[in-house]
Design an enzyme around this catalytic site. Structure first.
Site, mmCIF file in Angstrom:
data_model
loop_
_atom_site.group_PDB
_atom_site.id
_atom_site.type_symbol
_atom_site.label_atom_id
_atom_site.label_comp_id
_atom_site.label_asym_id
_atom_site.label_seq_id
_atom_site.Cartn_x
_atom_site.Cartn_y
_atom_site.Cartn_z
ATOM 1 N N PRO A 95 26.182 -25.730 14.429
ATOM 2 C CA PRO A 95 26.552 -26.966 15.138
ATOM 3 C C PRO A 95 25.482 -28.057 15.196
ATOM 4 O O PRO A 95 25.711 -29.088 15.811
ATOM 5 C CB PRO A 95 26.881 -26.459 16.543
ATOM 6 C CG PRO A 95 26.063 -25.234 16.704
ATOM 7 C CD PRO A 95 25.911 -24.618 15.346
ATOM 8 N N GLY A 97 21.907 -30.240 13.249
ATOM 9 C CA GLY A 97 21.224 -30.556 11.999
ATOM 10 C C GLY A 97 20.252 -29.437 11.672
ATOM 11 O O GLY A 97 20.256 -28.876 10.585
ATOM 12 N N GLY A 98 19.416 -29.121 12.655
ATOM 13 C CA GLY A 98 18.450 -28.051 12.443
ATOM 14 C C GLY A 98 18.034 -27.449 13.766
ATOM 15 O O GLY A 98 18.238 -28.047 14.821
ATOM 16 N N HIS A 124 11.208 -33.207 10.706
ATOM 17 C CA HIS A 124 11.414 -33.082 12.148
ATOM 18 C C HIS A 124 11.260 -31.621 12.589
ATOM 19 O O HIS A 124 10.475 -31.318 13.493
ATOM 20 C CB HIS A 124 12.796 -33.618 12.535
ATOM 21 C CG HIS A 124 13.069 -33.533 14.008
ATOM 22 N ND1 HIS A 124 12.790 -34.563 14.871
ATOM 23 C CD2 HIS A 124 13.556 -32.521 14.771
ATOM 24 C CE1 HIS A 124 13.097 -34.193 16.106
ATOM 25 N NE2 HIS A 124 13.571 -32.957 16.071
ATOM 26 N N GLU A 125 11.991 -30.744 11.936
ATOM 27 C CA GLU A 125 11.952 -29.330 12.352
ATOM 28 C C GLU A 125 10.548 -28.752 12.169
ATOM 29 O O GLU A 125 10.064 -28.000 13.012
ATOM 30 C CB GLU A 125 12.990 -28.508 11.585
ATOM 31 C CG GLU A 125 14.432 -29.018 11.693
ATOM 32 C CD GLU A 125 14.906 -29.312 13.111
ATOM 33 O OE1 GLU A 125 14.384 -28.711 14.064
ATOM 34 O OE2 GLU A 125 15.797 -30.173 13.273
ATOM 35 N N GLU A 147 11.021 -33.399 22.110
ATOM 36 C CA GLU A 147 11.739 -34.191 21.111
ATOM 37 C C GLU A 147 11.111 -35.558 20.828
ATOM 38 O O GLU A 147 11.142 -36.023 19.697
ATOM 39 C CB GLU A 147 13.208 -34.340 21.518
ATOM 40 C CG GLU A 147 13.970 -33.012 21.576
ATOM 41 C CD GLU A 147 13.963 -32.232 20.257
ATOM 42 O OE1 GLU A 147 13.567 -32.785 19.209
ATOM 43 O OE2 GLU A 147 14.349 -31.045 20.288
ATOM 44 N N TYR A 212 14.499 -38.341 22.333
ATOM 45 C CA TYR A 212 13.960 -38.454 20.970
ATOM 46 C C TYR A 212 13.405 -39.859 20.731
ATOM 47 O O TYR A 212 12.235 -40.039 20.427
ATOM 48 C CB TYR A 212 15.054 -38.208 19.918
ATOM 49 C CG TYR A 212 15.638 -36.814 19.870
ATOM 50 C CD1 TYR A 212 16.500 -36.361 20.868
ATOM 51 C CD2 TYR A 212 15.358 -35.957 18.815
ATOM 52 C CE1 TYR A 212 17.062 -35.088 20.811
ATOM 53 C CE2 TYR A 212 15.920 -34.675 18.754
ATOM 54 C CZ TYR A 212 16.768 -34.256 19.749
ATOM 55 O OH TYR A 212 17.313 -33.001 19.692
HETATM 56 ZN ZN LIG Z 1 14.024 -31.641 17.574
#
Ligand SMILES: [Zn+2]
Length: 429
Positions: A95, A97-98, A124-125, A147, A212
């Site tokens: 569910p 993106g990462g 990002h990850e 974030e 974020y």
């Molecule tokens: Zn994140």
């Protein structure tokens, strides 16, 4: 094979019994396990990819720069402390993106675009290996520490890997996200503060883009106030000082005051820490973002209706550029014009995951029915909740759109993750 947020096997064994080792302290939300018909392929000596056999080669090609990203991050923020950094490509029912599970980022297959155009998600990850996994938010009220910092780190890694032009574009896109989110929530809404209050709420419901992008912009303000060189040292030391600990926003503020602001009243006035963290909306000292490349697209945007769209796809090429172009299409665009743009760019059929998601918003809004089968297919094929919510929200703005949304949801929900089903049901009420 079974894999975890830990040191992992690289081959299937005959017993079906797997043991894992994670000798670093991690919070419970970072424990994850996956079992499936998966294989491993090394990218270099410390990075690699796990995927279903049919996606393994493609994934390894797509993520070929993973090692370079880890090197870039280390150069900025100190050693990567987890040993290996691998990624696992999940089925489309994932569910998100990462998810930055330690040693093994879990990823949506949507990032495999075939041209490496969506790998900023990896940055990002990976960034979470410092902000989030190494220095963790103590409560979900402090999620911006995870974030916001990671979005900042992501942009910095991106600048090294993709160059300054792309970084400037990301900066402008991120600002649009912030403005859109603040507009959606309302600029006096307490949920637009960096430090939020999730008491009595499902923390999942309290998570949106604001920690974020507002967190990122807060850190940009500090960077601009003290200079990048000084700020880089500060962040590196901040990660070192709090490694493998969970901290609150207040811990961060004390550290910032002691190590960077140091009773410098003029500097404190320049940064406005309390405004950023404890007040809603956007503080007055937010930095200015400019992308010269986007300025070129803005002038194209002003003229294409007069001179036609032919040749535009040669000028608007990257994913960021296409996204910016799509986001600012005129509000009164006609179906005929939508078709002309589609003929020039092939967004409906040929776009990558992000381009399709962006393009389908005006397609829904302006009743570009040619794209409807593709929209339906897209919404059935993924369970990425944020992207789906964008499209469902656009659909439910009209009564007939709401009926269509319900039809798609009924076809799609057996393939959606449970949390996606819950979130989308909320939108369709
Ligand atoms: Zn994140």
């Amino acid at each position: 094979m079974a894999v975890m947020s830990a040191v992992n096997p690289q081959q299937k064994n005959d017993t079906g019994v797997y043991t894992f080792k994670q000798d670093k302290a991690i919070p419970s939300y970072l424990m994850a396990i996956a079992v499936g018909d998966i294989k491993f392929k090394a990218i270099d000596n410390r990075t690699g990819v796990y995927a279903e056999p049919s996606l393994l080669e493609k994934s390894a090609w797509e993520f070929a720069e993973l090692g370079k990203m880890v090197n870039a991050a280390e150069k900025l923020y100190g050693p990567y402390r987890w040993g290996r950094y691998d990624v696992l490509v999940l089925p489309p029912s994932f569910p998100y993106g990462g998810m930055e599970n330690p040693n093994l980022t879990f990823l949506t297959p949507g990032v495999i675009a075939g041209d490496r155009s969506l790998t900023s998600l990896l940055a990002h990850e990976l960034g979470h290996s410092w902000s989030g996994n190494l220095v963790t938010n103590a409560t979900w009220d402090d999620i911006w520490l995870n974030e916001g910092f990671t979005t900042y780190v992501e942009h910095r890694i991106g600048e090294v890997i993709f160059g300054e032009k792309e970084a400037k574009m990301q900066g402008v896109l991120s600002r649009k996200d912030l403005n859109d989110n603040i507009a959606e929530f309302g600029n006096t809404n307490p949920d637009t503060r960096l430090k939020v209050n999730t008491t009595g709420k499902n923390p999942d419901d309290a998570i949106n883009e604001i920690p974020y992008v507002k967190g990122y912009d807060f850190l940009k303000v500090i960077e601009q106030a003290v200079g990048r060189a000084k700020f880089d040292v500060f962040i590196k030391n901040y990660f070192d000082a709090h490694a493998f600990q969970s901290i609150t926003t207040e811990d961060f503020v004390s550290y910032l005051n002691e190590n960077l602001i140091k009773n410098d009243k003029a500097l404190a006035d320049k940064i406005k820490v309390a405004d950023w963290i404890y007040k809603p909306g956007i503080p007055s000292n937010i930095t200015t973002v400019i992308s010269e490349d986007f300025n070129v697209i803005d002038s194209i945007q002003k003229n294409w209706r007069k001179i036609g769209v032919k040749g535009l796809s040669q000028k608007i090429k990257s994913t960021n550029e296409k996204q910016h172009f799509i986001d600012y299409l005129p509000e009164d665009i006609t179906v005929k014009e939508m078709a002309e743009i589609d003929a020039e760019f092939n967004f409906t059929k040929g776009g990558n995951f992000v381009i399709k998601r962006q393009w389908f918003v005006p397609a829904i809004r302006h009743h570009y029915t040619v794209a409807y089968p593709a929209i339906e297919q897209f919404m059935i094929a993924t369970s990425r909740t944020g992207s789906l919510a964008t499209l469902y929200k656009e659909m439910v703005k009209t009564p007939e759109g709401k009926i269509w949304a319900r039809q798609i949801f009924n076809k799609a929900k057996s393939g959606y993750h449970l949390t996606t089903v819950q979130d989308i049901e909320g939108l369709l009420k």
